[in-house]
Design a protein around this motif. Structure first.
Motif, PDB file in Angstrom:
ATOM      1  N   TYR A 268      49.231  34.144  39.785  1.00 28.19           N
ATOM      2  CA  TYR A 268      48.279  35.009  39.076  1.00 28.19           C
ATOM      3  C   TYR A 268      46.853  34.493  39.242  1.00 28.19           C
ATOM      4  O   TYR A 268      45.929  35.264  39.527  1.00 28.19           O
ATOM      5  CB  TYR A 268      48.628  35.072  37.587  1.00 28.19           C
ATOM      6  N   PHE A 269      46.653  33.205  39.064  1.00 31.37           N
ATOM      7  CA  PHE A 269      45.302  32.666  39.130  1.00 31.37           C
ATOM      8  C   PHE A 269      44.730  32.749  40.542  1.00 31.37           C
ATOM      9  O   PHE A 269      43.523  32.925  40.710  1.00 31.37           O
ATOM     10  CB  PHE A 269      45.284  31.227  38.617  1.00 31.37           C
ATOM     11  N   THR A 270      45.580  32.643  41.570  1.00 29.11           N
ATOM     12  CA  THR A 270      45.091  32.804  42.934  1.00 29.11           C
ATOM     13  C   THR A 270      44.604  34.231  43.151  1.00 29.11           C
ATOM     14  O   THR A 270      43.548  34.466  43.752  1.00 29.11           O
ATOM     15  CB  THR A 270      46.187  32.455  43.949  1.00 29.11           C
ATOM     16  N   PHE A 271      45.353  35.189  42.642  1.00 28.03           N
ATOM     17  CA  PHE A 271      44.927  36.587  42.751  1.00 28.03           C
ATOM     18  C   PHE A 271      43.608  36.805  42.022  1.00 28.03           C
ATOM     19  O   PHE A 271      42.687  37.437  42.553  1.00 28.03           O
ATOM     20  CB  PHE A 271      46.002  37.519  42.182  1.00 28.03           C
ATOM     21  N   TRP A 272      43.493  36.268  40.799  1.00 25.09           N
ATOM     22  CA  TRP A 272      42.250  36.440  40.042  1.00 25.09           C
ATOM     23  C   TRP A 272      41.090  35.735  40.732  1.00 25.09           C
ATOM     24  O   TRP A 272      39.947  36.217  40.682  1.00 25.09           O
ATOM     25  CB  TRP A 272      42.407  35.910  38.618  1.00 25.09           C
ATOM     26  N   MET A 273      41.354  34.603  41.384  1.00 22.45           N
ATOM     27  CA  MET A 273      40.280  33.909  42.069  1.00 22.45           C
ATOM     28  C   MET A 273      39.753  34.749  43.223  1.00 22.45           C
ATOM     29  O   MET A 273      38.538  34.858  43.433  1.00 22.45           O
ATOM     30  CB  MET A 273      40.747  32.550  42.581  1.00 22.45           C
ATOM     31  N   LEU A 274      40.650  35.356  43.987  1.00 25.74           N
ATOM     32  CA  LEU A 274      40.227  36.215  45.088  1.00 25.74           C
ATOM     33  C   LEU A 274      39.432  37.406  44.571  1.00 25.74           C
ATOM     34  O   LEU A 274      38.353  37.723  45.086  1.00 25.74           O
ATOM     35  CB  LEU A 274      41.448  36.698  45.877  1.00 25.74           C
ATOM     36  N   LEU A 275      39.956  38.063  43.547  1.00 24.65           N
ATOM     37  CA  LEU A 275      39.316  39.274  43.026  1.00 24.65           C
ATOM     38  C   LEU A 275      38.006  38.953  42.314  1.00 24.65           C
ATOM     39  O   LEU A 275      36.961  39.563  42.600  1.00 24.65           O
ATOM     40  CB  LEU A 275      40.278  39.985  42.068  1.00 24.65           C
ATOM     41  N   HIS A 276      38.046  38.007  41.384  1.00 23.32           N
ATOM     42  CA  HIS A 276      36.861  37.684  40.594  1.00 23.32           C
ATOM     43  C   HIS A 276      35.806  36.997  41.460  1.00 23.32           C
ATOM     44  O   HIS A 276      34.600  37.287  41.335  1.00 23.32           O
ATOM     45  CB  HIS A 276      37.259  36.788  39.413  1.00 23.32           C
ATOM     46  N   GLY A 277      36.228  36.109  42.350  1.00 21.65           N
ATOM     47  CA  GLY A 277      35.275  35.444  43.233  1.00 21.65           C
ATOM     48  C   GLY A 277      34.553  36.433  44.125  1.00 21.65           C
ATOM     49  O   GLY A 277      33.331  36.342  44.315  1.00 21.65           O
ATOM     50  N   LEU A 278      35.281  37.396  44.656  1.00 22.53           N
ATOM     51  CA  LEU A 278      34.663  38.431  45.488  1.00 22.53           C
ATOM     52  C   LEU A 278      33.717  39.293  44.661  1.00 22.53           C
ATOM     53  O   LEU A 278      32.601  39.608  45.096  1.00 22.53           O
ATOM     54  CB  LEU A 278      35.749  39.295  46.135  1.00 22.53           C
ATOM     55  N   ALA A 279      34.138  39.672  43.462  1.00 20.84           N
ATOM     56  CA  ALA A 279      33.297  40.518  42.598  1.00 20.84           C
ATOM     57  C   ALA A 279      31.972  39.834  42.288  1.00 20.84           C
ATOM     58  O   ALA A 279      30.902  40.454  42.353  1.00 20.84           O
ATOM     59  CB  ALA A 279      34.042  40.851  41.307  1.00 20.84           C
ATOM     60  N   CYS A 280      32.024  38.552  41.956  1.00 19.91           N
ATOM     61  CA  CYS A 280      30.803  37.809  41.637  1.00 19.91           C
ATOM     62  C   CYS A 280      29.881  37.742  42.854  1.00 19.91           C
ATOM     63  O   CYS A 280      28.653  37.883  42.727  1.00 19.91           O
ATOM     64  CB  CYS A 280      31.140  36.398  41.157  1.00 19.91           C
ATOM     65  N   TRP A 281      30.459  37.548  44.033  1.00 21.05           N
ATOM     66  CA  TRP A 281      29.631  37.485  45.244  1.00 21.05           C
ATOM     67  C   TRP A 281      29.000  38.847  45.545  1.00 21.05           C
ATOM     68  O   TRP A 281      27.818  38.924  45.911  1.00 21.05           O
ATOM     69  CB  TRP A 281      30.478  37.028  46.432  1.00 21.05           C
ATOM     70  N   LEU A 282      29.749  39.903  45.367  1.00 23.52           N
ATOM     71  CA  LEU A 282      29.245  41.238  45.691  1.00 23.52           C
ATOM     72  C   LEU A 282      27.987  41.580  44.910  1.00 23.52           C
ATOM     73  O   LEU A 282      27.071  42.217  45.439  1.00 23.52           O
ATOM     74  CB  LEU A 282      30.323  42.296  45.417  1.00 23.52           C
ATOM     75  N   VAL A 283      27.933  41.167  43.645  1.00 24.75           N
ATOM     76  CA  VAL A 283      26.784  41.522  42.800  1.00 24.75           C
ATOM     77  C   VAL A 283      25.800  40.365  42.640  1.00 24.75           C
ATOM     78  O   VAL A 283      24.772  40.505  41.982  1.00 24.75           O
ATOM     79  CB  VAL A 283      27.240  42.024  41.417  1.00 24.75           C
ATOM     80  N   GLY A 284      26.132  39.213  43.224  1.00 26.65           N
ATOM     81  CA  GLY A 284      25.208  38.088  43.204  1.00 26.65           C
ATOM     82  C   GLY A 284      25.024  37.427  41.862  1.00 26.65           C
ATOM     83  O   GLY A 284      23.965  36.854  41.587  1.00 26.65           O
ATOM     84  N   ARG A 285      26.046  37.485  41.013  1.00 27.03           N
ATOM     85  CA  ARG A 285      25.953  36.832  39.712  1.00 27.03           C
ATOM     86  C   ARG A 285      27.346  36.571  39.162  1.00 27.03           C
ATOM     87  O   ARG A 285      28.314  37.223  39.544  1.00 27.03           O
ATOM     88  CB  ARG A 285      25.162  37.663  38.709  1.00 27.03           C
ATOM     89  N   ARG A 286      27.421  35.613  38.287  1.00 26.20           N
ATOM     90  CA  ARG A 286      28.677  35.258  37.634  1.00 26.20           C
ATOM     91  C   ARG A 286      29.035  36.341  36.617  1.00 26.20           C
ATOM     92  O   ARG A 286      28.193  36.740  35.803  1.00 26.20           O
ATOM     93  CB  ARG A 286      28.521  33.907  36.944  1.00 26.20           C
ATOM     94  N   ILE A 287      30.247  36.846  36.656  1.00 30.12           N
ATOM     95  CA  ILE A 287      30.725  37.849  35.700  1.00 30.12           C
ATOM     96  C   ILE A 287      31.629  37.129  34.700  1.00 30.12           C
ATOM     97  O   ILE A 287      32.750  36.735  35.046  1.00 30.12           O
ATOM     98  CB  ILE A 287      31.505  38.971  36.406  1.00 30.12           C
ATOM     99  N   PRO A 288      31.172  36.912  33.474  1.00 30.98           N
ATOM    100  CA  PRO A 288      31.996  36.182  32.495  1.00 30.98           C
ATOM    101  C   PRO A 288      33.268  36.954  32.154  1.00 30.98           C
ATOM    102  O   PRO A 288      33.234  38.179  31.955  1.00 30.98           O
ATOM    103  CB  PRO A 288      31.070  36.076  31.271  1.00 30.98           C
ATOM    104  N   LEU A 289      34.375  36.250  32.087  1.00 27.33           N
ATOM    105  CA  LEU A 289      35.640  36.844  31.660  1.00 27.33           C
ATOM    106  C   LEU A 289      35.846  36.526  30.183  1.00 27.33           C
ATOM    107  O   LEU A 289      35.842  35.370  29.786  1.00 27.33           O
ATOM    108  CB  LEU A 289      36.794  36.284  32.486  1.00 27.33           C
TER     109      LEU A 289
END
Length: 348
Positions: free
Chosen positions: A142-163
């Protein structure tokens, strides 16, 4: 290998990454040798390795077995899949549409689960749907999937997205320290569904990435994702740990904090400023952590939470929580408890 937290990953996560490819005929040590990597003492559970070394292990495992999801799904996530989905996502105008493209790609890639993005008032969630009869995946999956998804999302918008919260179907594993630093201190295990919750306002952020930026992102992945999470030994992390041990009304002033850290108030302010932090911001971060944990407990009233956090009244707490998280406590509590109620109904 070292025991310093800065820029490192627990050796336990190395063991998790290797697990899908080890066998009676191929030990973890033999696998590392096969990949051309230095031996790692997996028996020393307190040891840590550099993020760069973990990143090298990640990439070599993926290339050698042609699977960027480490053998954790019946279908392989073939090498190049992450690059492909990054390119597809960066062509979208907003994070909302980008995440939907990414989740659709992963839905076609994986057999065991599918992700869905939902938006509810000021909150958003990505929920993983699994076959009802299926056993929960490993926490590492689960955490590997979230890392791929959340890491990509943060890069796309250029900022950290708090969970605001991360919920998982599996039981809590023996080790969660790095996961709490990577994603959120509000990890909830043995839940009815696996999901992440964050402020919906992030979905409206524009995606502005170039092909050149993509090459740089992929060349350094996943270390460029992991390194943003790390450093449990930083000054801010040490201050947070100290505050979590005390009731809010007993939190020290900046002068008192400086004294406990054996530095002058001006030195403390300067060191925090160098890290892009202030003492007030750190206190607010800890207050938000505590608030999200207590809001998941229906027996704790809003007045109780406001008092525990040191607010004069509920109204002040509401305003602060909205400022911290982009949503109000009522909406967050409603979403969290609705998930719990669905789980109770399904178990009857």
């Amino acid at each position: 290998m070292n025991r310093d937290g800065k820029g490192t990953i627990s050796v336990r996560l190395v063991e998790e990454a290797l697990q899908g490819f080890t066998a009676p005929s191929r030990s973890a040590g033999q696998l590392l040798h096969q990949l051309g990597l230095d031996a790692i003492d997996l028996g020393d559970s307190e040891a840590r390795i550099d993020v760069a070394e973990y990143s090298k292990l990640w990439r070599r495992l993926a290339r050698h077995f042609d699977d960027e999801f480490f053998g954790m799904d019946a279908r392989r996530m073939r090498t190049g899949s992450f690059a492909f989905v990054c390119r597809a996502a960066m062509a979208q105008p907003t994070l909302d549409s980008a995440l939907r493209v990414v989740l659709e790609f992963f839905r076609l890639t994986f057999e065991g689960f599918a992700g869905e993005l939902y938006r509810s008032e000021s909150l958003a969630e990505v929920t993983l749907t699994e076959r009802p009869e299926a056993q929960p995946l490993r926490a590492f999956s689960y955490f590997t999937f979230w890392m791929l998804l959340h890491g990509l999302a943060c890069w796309l918008v250029g900022r950290r997205i708090p969970l605001l919260a991360v919920e998982l179907r599996c039981d809590e594993p023996a080790y969660t320290d790095d996961y709490r630093v990577m994603f959120s201190r509000n990890l909830r295990f043995a839940r009815p569904t696996t999901r992440i919750i964050f402020a919906a306002e992030a979905l409206d952020l524009p995606v502005r990435r170039s092909e050149l930026e993509l090459h740089g992102f992929l060349a350094h992945a996943p270390s460029n994702i992991l390194v943003k999470y790390r450093d449990t030994t930083s000054l801010a992390s040490r201050i947070k740990a100290q505050l979590r041990e005390l009731p809010a009304e007993c939190w020290p002033t900046s002068e008192g904090l400086a004294q406990t850290l054996c530095v002058s108030p001006s030195t403390l302010r300067r060191r925090l400023a160098e890290a892009g932090q202030t003492y007030q911001a750190i206190k607010d971060q800890v207050r938000q952590e505590m608030a999200t944990l207590w809001l998941a407990d229906a027996s704790i009233t809003y007045a109780d939470i406001a008092e525990r956090l040191g607010f004069a009244d509920v109204s002040s707490f509401y305003k602060a929580f909205r400022k911290w998280s982009g949503t109000n406590p009522g909406q967050y509590r409603s979403l969290i408890l609705r998930g719990d109620e669905m789980g109770h109904s399904a178990s009857r």
